[in-house]
Structures are given as structure tokens and as C-alpha cells.
Design an enzyme around this catalytic site. Structure first.
Site, short mmCIF file in Angstrom:
data_model
loop_
_atom_site.label_atom_id
_atom_site.label_comp_id
_atom_site.label_asym_id
_atom_site.label_seq_id
_atom_site.Cartn_x
_atom_site.Cartn_y
_atom_site.Cartn_z
N GLN A 1 0.83 -1.21 0.00
CA GLN A 1 0.00 0.00 0.00
C GLN A 1 0.87 1.26 0.00
OE1 GLN A 1 -0.52 -0.86 4.78
NE2 GLN A 1 -2.28 -0.05 3.70
N GLU B 1 -8.23 5.33 6.08
CA GLU B 1 -7.98 4.48 7.25
C GLU B 1 -7.78 5.28 8.53
OE1 GLU B 1 -4.51 1.88 7.06
OE2 GLU B 1 -5.12 0.85 8.90
#
Ligand SMILES: *[C@@H]1O[C@H](CO)[C@@H](O)[C@H](O)[C@H]1NC(C)=O
Ligand SMILES: *[C@@H]1O[C@H](CO)[C@@H](O)[C@H](O)[C@H]1NC(C)=O
Ligand SMILES: *[C@@H]1O[C@H](CO)[C@@H](O)[C@H](O)[C@H]1NC(C)=O
Ligand SMILES: *[C@@H]1O[C@H](CO)[C@@H](O)[C@H](O)[C@H]1NC(C)=O
Length: 283
Positions: free
Chosen positions: A133, A217
């Protein structure tokens, strides 16, 4: 794979890159971490699905075959994810977003620090043993906002890039590419100032390449979930997941993921074939 992708980002076209040696990189990382100790302990996490809602996760696959947008709830992720494809499906994921003007939440404490993160990645949902990521973190203290551009091959901790600055209003391109289940690369480009950074990665924690996602997130610092900033709306455009057969798919069939903490859902996510948009809901 990486070179094809890198070319898209104009890396090769812009000419020479001074590639720091790994010793130089390590030294820089140590210096950087020393300047903000929180960053030394930052980590993402696989989606923390809410156990009471396991049933709706199971239902999601049958809904997906009807191209419905199933919704699942997690403590830490909001966004869109193509989940649970066969191993070896996803080779790269791109996304573009305009950096929002984040702030502390309503009734926040100006002495506390609040955060959010926007990233694209491979795995971390149906496959929760590794995540490749890259993205941007927002750190809010009172009216001060700091931005950090990072990459991570979870379960390793994240690392910050240098050589790229980010401000509210900038447009950021993100790319992760898995050249194998244990090697890959990430590229981040700020289209506003032209800053481009990339990193090749290897890991002993193999990807499944079964999930592709566009996520906001609530991450961890020192294994503790950080207080969430009001990130306004983060919209990923140019969301393309490239599959091992060469097919390029958008989030048209993505599962919608909402964040829920303390019994309250505080995101509202919409997904189309060309975007994933996550809105922070003020209470
Ligand atoms: C705000 O945060 C500071 C620092 O953590 C703390 O000392 C203070 O008590 C907090 N104020 C309120 C009203 O919670
Ligand atoms: C990055 O990976 C590519 C392909 O795997 C390789 O050809 C290239 O030399 C690597 N670059 C660096 C700086 O290690
Ligand atoms: C939920 O409660 C925890 C623990 O009090 C707190 O840290 C967190 O910020 C809360 N989440 C939200 C969205 O208010
Ligand atoms: C959604 O999935 C269906 C069935 O697999 C497929 O035919 C369709 O092209 C997909 N749509 C998008 C936007 O990816």
C-alpha cells in the site's frame, strides 16, 4: 510490470533519478523518524471487520454477482474494495485524489493530535496476511495540518518518503504494483508540484493478490488506533485495478466499506465505476 506502470507516471520520461543506496536510505529513515517519533511507530492494519456483522460479509458475495454494492463495517477502513478474487488476480492499483482540508473533529481538543490516511493497496481484506500500500497521512494539531507520504508492506511498519511535499488542494496520484507476491513497487506523484517518489519493495510476507482497494484508514501508532480527524470528503478517481490477465477494472463492483466505532457509523461511502468517495459524517 513496474516499468510499464512507471512510464504511465512519467518517471522514465523525466530522466535520471539519483537512486540512494540502501545505507543512505536507512540513514535518512533514521533521521526522519528522529524528527517525529510518532512516525517511527506508524502502521496500517488489515480491515478490522465487526464480528457482529460477519453474516453481512458472507452475504456480500452473492450480492456482488448481481453487481449490487454490498456494505460491510469495519473499525478502521472506509472506501471501496474488490475483495476475495482468486489468488494472483490483482497486479496493480492506481488512484488519484485531491488532498482535503482536514480539521480536528467537532468538539475536538486543540491540544490533541488527530489523523486520517488515504491510500490504495493490494490485499488486507479477504487476504489479511499482507498488504502492499501507499498513501498520504493527515496529522491535525489545532489548526496545524501536516502531511506525510508513506508506503508499507504490512505487517512491516510504514516508511515515509522524502522528496515530496503535499498541501491541501494538491492532486496526488498513487500506484502500487506487485511484480510477484513478494516483490513490488510504489509510486506517488504530486501533480501540483511535480514531486514524484517511488520505492521498490520486497517482503517475506507474501501477498495473495486477491483484494484491490481504495481506502481511508484510521491507522495505528504504537499499535493504538489514532483519534480520527474530520477528513471532509476524499474521492479517489482514476481507480484502476490491473489484473494478471491484463484486464483493467474499476471499482464498479466494489464492496462498500464504512467505518464504525463505538456503535456509530461515521463515514458515508459511494462507489461508481470511475470513483470511490468517502465522506466524514459529523455527528
Ligand atoms: C485536552 O488535551 C490536553 C492534552 O492531552 C489535556 O491535558 C486536556 O485536559 C484536554 N482538555 C479537555 C477539555 O479534555
Ligand atoms: C525496481 O524494480 C525493477 C523491476 O523489478 C528493477 O528493474 C529496477 O532496477 C528496480 N529499481 C531499483 C532502484 O531498485
Ligand atoms: C471511540 O471511542 C474510542 C475510545 O474512547 C476513541 O478513542 C475513539 O476516538 C472513538 N471513535 C470515534 C469515532 O469517536
Ligand atoms: C461487475 O461484475 C460483472 C460480473 O462479473 C461483470 O460482468 C461486470 O463487467 C463488472 N462491472 C464492472 C464495472 O467491473
Amino acid at each position: 510490470m513496474f516499468f510499464v506502470a512507471a512510464f504511465t507516471f512519467g518517471l522514465l520520461a523525466t530522466g535520471a533519478f539519483a537512486i540512494p543506496s540502501s545505507a543512505e536510505r536507512l540513514q535518512k529513515r533514521i533521521e526522519r523518524r528522529a524528527s517525529n517519533s510518532n512516525r517511527a511507530h506508524r502502521s496500517s492494519q488489515p480491515a478490522q471487520r465487526q464480528s457482529s456483522l460477519t453474516a453481512s460479509v458472507a452475504t456480500s458475495n452473492s450480492l456482488l454477482s448481481n453487481a449490487e454494492h454490498a456494505t460491510v463495517y469495519t473499525t478502521n477502513w472506509a472506501g471501496g474494495a474488490l475483495i476475495g478474487s482468486p489468488a494472483g488476480t490483482f497486479k496493480s492499483v492506481t488512484g488519484r485524489f485531491v488532498v482535503p482540508k482536514v480539521s480536528m473533529p467537532a468538539n475536538g481538543n486543540a491540544s490533541e493530535t488527530y489523523y486520517a490516511s488515504a491510500w490504495v493497496g493490494i490485499d488486507g481484506y479477504a487476504c489479511d496476511t499482507a498488504i502492499l500500500q501507499t498513501g498520504v497521512d493527515f496529522e491535525v494539531i489545532g489548526t496545524t495540518v501536516n502531511h506525510y507520504v508513506w508506503y508499507e508492506w504490512w505487517p512491516e511498519l510504514s516508511s515515509d518518503f522524502e522528496g515530496i511535499t503535499v498541501k491541501a488542494g494538491d492532486t496526488i496520484d498513487l500506484l502500487v504494483t506487485a511484480s510477484s507476491t513478494t516483490t513490488g513497487a510504489v509510486v506517488v506523484k504530486n501533480l501540483k508540484n511535480g514531486n514524484t517518489v517511488f520505492q521498490n519493495l520486497t517482503s517475506s510476507d507474501a501477498l495473495c493478490e486477491s483484494d484491490a482497494e481504495w481506502i481511508v484508514e484510521d491507522f495505528l501508532i504504537s499499535k493504538v488506533r489514532v483519534p480520527m480527524a474530520d477528513f471532509k470528503t476524499i474521492t479517489f478517481t482514476n481507480p484502476i485495478a490491473t489484473q494478471s490477465n491484463g484486464a483493467r477494472v474499476g471499482p464498479g463492483n466494489a464492496t462498500i466499506i464504512e467505518m464504525r466505532q463505538n456503535g456509530t457509523v461515521f463515514t458515508s461511502t459511494t462507489v461508481s465505476s470511475t470513483s470511490v468517495s468517502v465522506k466524514y459524517l459529523t455527528s
